[in-house]
Motif scaffolding. Structure first.
Motif, PDB file in Angstrom:
ATOM      1  N   ARG A  56      33.216  14.322  -1.928  1.00 33.29           N
ATOM      2  CA  ARG A  56      32.429  13.470  -2.819  1.00 33.29           C
ATOM      3  C   ARG A  56      30.952  13.755  -2.577  1.00 33.29           C
ATOM      4  NH1 ARG A  56      35.781   8.092  -0.833  1.00 33.29           N
ATOM      5  NH2 ARG A  56      37.842   8.715  -1.646  1.00 33.29           N
ATOM      6  N   ILE A  57      30.294  14.285  -3.590  1.00 29.21           N
ATOM      7  CA  ILE A  57      28.902  14.726  -3.446  1.00 29.21           C
ATOM      8  C   ILE A  57      28.002  13.902  -4.358  1.00 29.21           C
ATOM      9  CG2 ILE A  57      27.317  16.692  -3.663  1.00 29.21           C
ATOM     10  CD1 ILE A  57      29.873  18.498  -3.421  1.00 29.21           C
ATOM     11  N   LEU A  78      32.205  26.458  -9.478  1.00 25.62           N
ATOM     12  CA  LEU A  78      33.320  25.919  -8.692  1.00 25.62           C
ATOM     13  C   LEU A  78      34.634  26.015  -9.459  1.00 25.62           C
ATOM     14  CD1 LEU A  78      31.631  22.776  -7.066  1.00 25.62           C
ATOM     15  CD2 LEU A  78      32.202  24.945  -5.967  1.00 25.62           C
ATOM     16  N   THR A  79      34.622  25.707 -10.762  1.00 27.79           N
ATOM     17  CA  THR A  79      35.867  25.820 -11.525  1.00 27.79           C
ATOM     18  C   THR A  79      36.308  27.283 -11.623  1.00 27.79           C
ATOM     19  OG1 THR A  79      34.683  25.877 -13.652  1.00 27.79           O
ATOM     20  CG2 THR A  79      35.442  23.717 -12.863  1.00 27.79           C
ATOM     21  N   ALA A  80      35.341  28.200 -11.708  1.00 34.31           N
ATOM     22  CA  ALA A  80      35.682  29.631 -11.738  1.00 34.31           C
ATOM     23  C   ALA A  80      36.331  30.064 -10.427  1.00 34.31           C
ATOM     24  CB  ALA A  80      34.426  30.459 -12.005  1.00 34.31           C
ATOM     25  N   LEU A 193      18.004   9.577   3.159  1.00 32.32           N
ATOM     26  CA  LEU A 193      19.379   9.610   2.671  1.00 32.32           C
ATOM     27  C   LEU A 193      19.937  11.032   2.596  1.00 32.32           C
ATOM     28  CD1 LEU A 193      19.140   7.096  -0.337  1.00 32.32           C
ATOM     29  CD2 LEU A 193      20.292   6.689   1.837  1.00 32.32           C
ATOM     30  N   ALA A 194      19.057  12.028   2.507  1.00 23.76           N
ATOM     31  CA  ALA A 194      19.476  13.400   2.201  1.00 23.76           C
ATOM     32  C   ALA A 194      20.294  14.039   3.317  1.00 23.76           C
ATOM     33  CB  ALA A 194      18.248  14.261   1.917  1.00 23.76           C
ATOM     34  N   ASP A 195      21.392  14.692   2.918  1.00 22.06           N
ATOM     35  CA  ASP A 195      22.145  15.560   3.825  1.00 22.06           C
ATOM     36  C   ASP A 195      21.778  17.018   3.578  1.00 22.06           C
ATOM     37  OD1 ASP A 195      23.897  13.602   5.212  1.00 22.06           O
ATOM     38  OD2 ASP A 195      24.611  13.234   3.178  1.00 22.06           O
ATOM     39  N   ILE A 196      21.392  17.319   2.349  1.00 23.10           N
ATOM     40  CA  ILE A 196      20.891  18.648   1.973  1.00 23.10           C
ATOM     41  C   ILE A 196      19.755  18.446   0.972  1.00 23.10           C
ATOM     42  CG2 ILE A 196      21.402  20.857   0.834  1.00 23.10           C
ATOM     43  CD1 ILE A 196      24.300  20.566   1.694  1.00 23.10           C
ATOM     44  N   LEU A 249      24.482  27.016  -1.329  1.00 30.71           N
ATOM     45  CA  LEU A 249      24.581  25.556  -1.339  1.00 30.71           C
ATOM     46  C   LEU A 249      26.015  25.123  -1.060  1.00 30.71           C
ATOM     47  CD1 LEU A 249      23.593  22.679  -1.919  1.00 30.71           C
ATOM     48  CD2 LEU A 249      23.878  23.148  -4.369  1.00 30.71           C
ATOM     49  N   TRP A 250      26.975  25.759  -1.708  1.00 27.51           N
ATOM     50  CA  TRP A 250      28.387  25.415  -1.495  1.00 27.51           C
ATOM     51  C   TRP A 250      28.810  25.715  -0.051  1.00 27.51           C
ATOM     52  CZ3 TRP A 250      31.759  22.225  -2.993  1.00 27.51           C
ATOM     53  CH2 TRP A 250      33.132  22.427  -2.792  1.00 27.51           C
ATOM     54  N   GLU A 251      28.282  26.796   0.501  1.00 27.15           N
ATOM     55  CA  GLU A 251      28.584  27.114   1.905  1.00 27.15           C
ATOM     56  C   GLU A 251      28.061  26.032   2.837  1.00 27.15           C
ATOM     57  OE1 GLU A 251      27.012  30.957   2.808  1.00 27.15           O
ATOM     58  OE2 GLU A 251      28.326  32.008   1.400  1.00 27.15           O
ATOM     59  N   GLN A 252      26.866  25.516   2.555  1.00 24.49           N
ATOM     60  CA  GLN A 252      26.301  24.449   3.381  1.00 24.49           C
ATOM     61  C   GLN A 252      27.124  23.160   3.247  1.00 24.49           C
ATOM     62  OE1 GLN A 252      23.921  24.325   5.653  1.00 24.49           O
ATOM     63  NE2 GLN A 252      23.371  26.484   5.479  1.00 24.49           N
TER      64      GLN A 252
END
Length: 327
Positions: A56-57, A78-80, A193-196, A249-252
């Protein structure tokens, strides 16, 4: 009178991935009619064992940060790659504007037409808490339907960021290039609040300014107390329009999940969110009772006038209201 849907049949169709039934189920959750709410509660309870499998992002950003374009490109990536993506929104202004997410949908052309994605506007509601509660339930329904990435976008401003952070595993903040003076105007609360943090529009002429902005944000984070014992928020440079940096970004996001799951923080956060969610919904129910009770509706204007004029102490007024409610 139209017969109410059977929650068990609804649950089965939602789990089978029937998008039309998922839409009807979400509409039930959003409804304020007591009979619909009764069906919705039973439906969510039946589906509860089949929820929780997604990441959940939460996503927010300063005005003009390019949230919709970034979500559209990121979600399509992501869907690809084989994921199923649901995009939800928390919009405290929707009761006044009709919901600005509808405009966002036109800027998410790929995801709206993607069989493995689902874009859902937030419901109109008088309070942010009400909108957030509906979005949380919608998130569970999407998870039960097999969506493994849930992107919760803050469409409004102010407290919506906190509401989204309270219902997601990871909070992503999109920033613009050219920090400098702009950094001074950014609420410290959002950085906390930020995680990234991702500096968007870091392509072409914006690349140098994005690099400078990223350095500013890293410096700002460096002097803040970390909110996690196992994770330090990275600052990335991306371009949603040019599809740059989104794989990193997805890797992080994956690294965040791996570290927080290993430490137990991931599960602990979800447990705490569940309890907080319960109290938020209880407060909403009590507020609804206040508005609907006929005795209180008749008495409240006079009580408010007496408190405003100084004739009655607020605590005495609260005691009278509580007595009417039997609490």
């Amino acid at each position: 009178m139209r017969a109410l849907p059977d929650p068990a049949e609804l649950a089965e169709a939602v789990r089978a991935g029937d998008r039309a039934v998922l839409a009807r189920a979400i509409t039930l959750v959003e409804s304020t009619r007591p009979e619909h709410q009764a069906v919705a509660r039973r439906l969510v309870q039946i589906l509860l064992p089949h929820t929780g499998g997604s990441i959940r992002i939460g996503i927010t950003g300063v005005p003009g940060a390019g949230k919709s374009t970034t979500i559209d490109t990121f979600g399509a990536n992501l869907t690809a790659a084989g994921h199923r993506v649901a995009v939800l929104a928390v919009d405290p202004s929707s009761s006044r504007t009709g919901g600005s997410i509808l405009g966002d949908k036109t800027r998410m052309a790929r995801l709206v037409n993607d069989a493995n994605a689902y874009v859902r506007p937030s419901p109109s509601s008088g309070t942010l808490g009400g909108v957030a509660a509906k979005t949380r339930e919608t998130m569970l329904l999407c998870e039960a339907a097999g969506f493994d990435v849930i992107l919760v976008e803050t469409v409004g401003v102010g407290q919506s960021e906190t509401a989204v952070a309270d219902m997601t595993d990871l909070f992503l903040v999109l920033m613009l290039p050219g920090a400098g003076d702009e950094l001074q105007g950014i609420k410290k609360g959002i950085l906390e609040l930020a995680d990234i943090i991702a500096v968007n529009k870091a392509d072409g002429d914006g690349a140098l300014r994005a690099k400078a902005a990223a350095a500013e944000y890293r410096a700002a984070l460096h002097i803040m107390a970390p909110k996690s014992r196992v994770w330090s928020p990275p600052v990335l440079m991306i371009s949603g329009l040019a599809n740059q940096g989104l794989d990193a970004l997805w890797e992080q996001i994956g690294a965040f999940r791996a570290k927080t799951e290993a430490s137990g923080d991931f599960a602990a956060k979800r447990r705490a969110q569940g309890v907080k969610w319960m109290w938020t919904m209880l407060h909403e129910r009590l507020a609804e009772r206040l508005k609907r009770d006929p005795v209180l509706k008749a008495r409240l204007p006079a009580l408010e006038a007496d408190v405003a004029s100084g004739r009655l102490a607020p605590m005495v007024a609260v005691e009278e209201i509580a007595a009417v409610l039997g609490i």
